[in-house]
Write a protein that holds these residues in place. Sequence first.
Motif, mmCIF file in Angstrom:
data_model
loop_
_atom_site.group_PDB
_atom_site.id
_atom_site.type_symbol
_atom_site.label_atom_id
_atom_site.label_comp_id
_atom_site.label_asym_id
_atom_site.label_seq_id
_atom_site.Cartn_x
_atom_site.Cartn_y
_atom_site.Cartn_z
ATOM 1 N N LEU A 108 3.790 -6.220 5.632
ATOM 2 C CA LEU A 108 3.192 -4.998 5.091
ATOM 3 C C LEU A 108 4.280 -4.188 4.413
ATOM 4 O O LEU A 108 5.267 -3.794 5.051
ATOM 5 N N CYS A 109 4.097 -3.942 3.122
ATOM 6 C CA CYS A 109 4.997 -3.080 2.352
ATOM 7 C C CYS A 109 4.303 -1.738 2.175
ATOM 8 O O CYS A 109 3.287 -1.650 1.489
ATOM 9 N N LEU A 110 4.838 -0.706 2.789
ATOM 10 C CA LEU A 110 4.166 0.585 2.864
ATOM 11 C C LEU A 110 5.039 1.669 2.253
ATOM 12 O O LEU A 110 6.196 1.833 2.639
ATOM 13 N N ASP A 150 3.031 5.545 14.055
ATOM 14 C CA ASP A 150 1.595 5.247 14.114
ATOM 15 C C ASP A 150 1.333 3.798 13.704
ATOM 16 O O ASP A 150 0.589 3.070 14.367
ATOM 17 N N VAL A 151 1.934 3.395 12.587
ATOM 18 C CA VAL A 151 1.708 2.040 12.085
ATOM 19 C C VAL A 151 2.380 1.018 12.990
ATOM 20 O O VAL A 151 1.811 -0.048 13.272
ATOM 21 N N GLN A 152 3.578 1.328 13.471
ATOM 22 C CA GLN A 152 4.256 0.407 14.387
ATOM 23 C C GLN A 152 3.435 0.172 15.648
ATOM 24 O O GLN A 152 3.339 -0.959 16.139
ATOM 25 N N LEU A 192 0.829 -1.203 0.000
ATOM 26 C CA LEU A 192 0.000 0.000 0.000
ATOM 27 C C LEU A 192 0.863 1.252 0.000
ATOM 28 O O LEU A 192 1.830 1.349 0.746
ATOM 29 N N ASN A 193 0.485 2.220 -0.824
ATOM 30 C CA ASN A 193 0.996 3.581 -0.693
ATOM 31 C C ASN A 193 0.123 4.263 0.352
ATOM 32 O O ASN A 193 -1.075 4.459 0.148
ATOM 33 N N GLY A 194 0.722 4.622 1.488
ATOM 34 C CA GLY A 194 -0.043 5.116 2.632
ATOM 35 C C GLY A 194 -0.407 6.582 2.590
ATOM 36 O O GLY A 194 -1.059 7.078 3.511
ATOM 37 N N TRP A 195 0.011 7.319 1.526
ATOM 38 C CA TRP A 195 -0.392 8.719 1.339
ATOM 39 C C TRP A 195 0.015 9.600 2.523
ATOM 40 O O TRP A 195 -0.675 10.550 2.875
ATOM 41 N N HIS A 200 -4.681 5.300 -2.768
ATOM 42 C CA HIS A 200 -4.328 4.046 -3.409
ATOM 43 C C HIS A 200 -5.118 2.920 -2.753
ATOM 44 O O HIS A 200 -5.473 3.001 -1.570
ATOM 45 N N CYS A 201 -5.345 1.859 -3.487
ATOM 46 C CA CYS A 201 -5.998 0.666 -2.939
ATOM 47 C C CYS A 201 -4.952 -0.289 -2.384
ATOM 48 O O CYS A 201 -3.918 -0.524 -3.031
ATOM 49 N N PRO A 202 -5.186 -0.880 -1.218
ATOM 50 C CA PRO A 202 -4.309 -1.939 -0.752
ATOM 51 C C PRO A 202 -4.353 -3.135 -1.703
ATOM 52 O O PRO A 202 -5.403 -3.486 -2.230
#
Length: 266
Positions: free
Chosen positions: A29-31, A63-65, A6-9, A259-261
């Motif tokens: 997760l590839c971000l 945040d994601v961690q 995902l592109n997390g914007w 973007h869509c996951p």
Amino acid sequence: MKIMCLNGWGGKLYDKLLPYLIEENPDVLCLQEVVHTPETDKGWLMYKDRDHILPQRANFFQDVQTALPDHIGIFCPASQGILWDEEIKIPSQWGLATFVRKSYPIIGQIQTFVHKSYAPYDYGEHPRSRSAHAIKVFDYKEDRSVVVAHMHGLRDLNGKMDTPERMVQAHKLISLANELTEQNDSLVVCGDFNVEPNSETLKILSKAGLTELVTTRTSKGTRNSQYKKESRYADYMLVNERINVLGFNVIFEPEVSDHCPLVLTI
């Protein structure tokens, strides 16, 4: 094993993204478009590039961690530039990140650049520096090694057409992946490539023995209603012949970015 790309914007929709990540709980997760600003504890900062102004989660990586406490997070910066707290300039790092469930030992990894090199003092002129990251994990359940590589392809202000720079980055990406991949390893290559489905980038990856999943599974593209431009494709996921695809989906709901996951189960 579940792998998400995902592109997390920059975390603009993080209030929707974080619950989604917690629910989906991918193993890898590839971000892309990840912000890391160690000099502030602010929640939000502003990115300004001419008339392009975008709110950014100041510490999107953290945040994601926090949302994925059972994962090891690896941040790979491409550059450090300026974000804004009203009129105050704050140095902020920007790049991509990979999160891996702790039960999958990371037995190899490579971080490199597919376009230019690290920009330490300014985001720079377009097309800007772009990085890539590959990890190799051991899957005890299936008794195998899996390599996952991703990049954020360069953005050219003239569009998503083929350019010599894009061909070079495609070769660099596959070289990166192959450096970790041994004869019997499973390989997944993904990311926001910033190219169209008929691009030379995908042809180069196909000639390297990879099968592209997005264009064979959907005709709707990988962009949702948050994205207002005409082009609907940007993100791709490819696999080698060692991958048994149990499921693959482009996720249009919920909208957690522009973007869509991409979600792959192998």
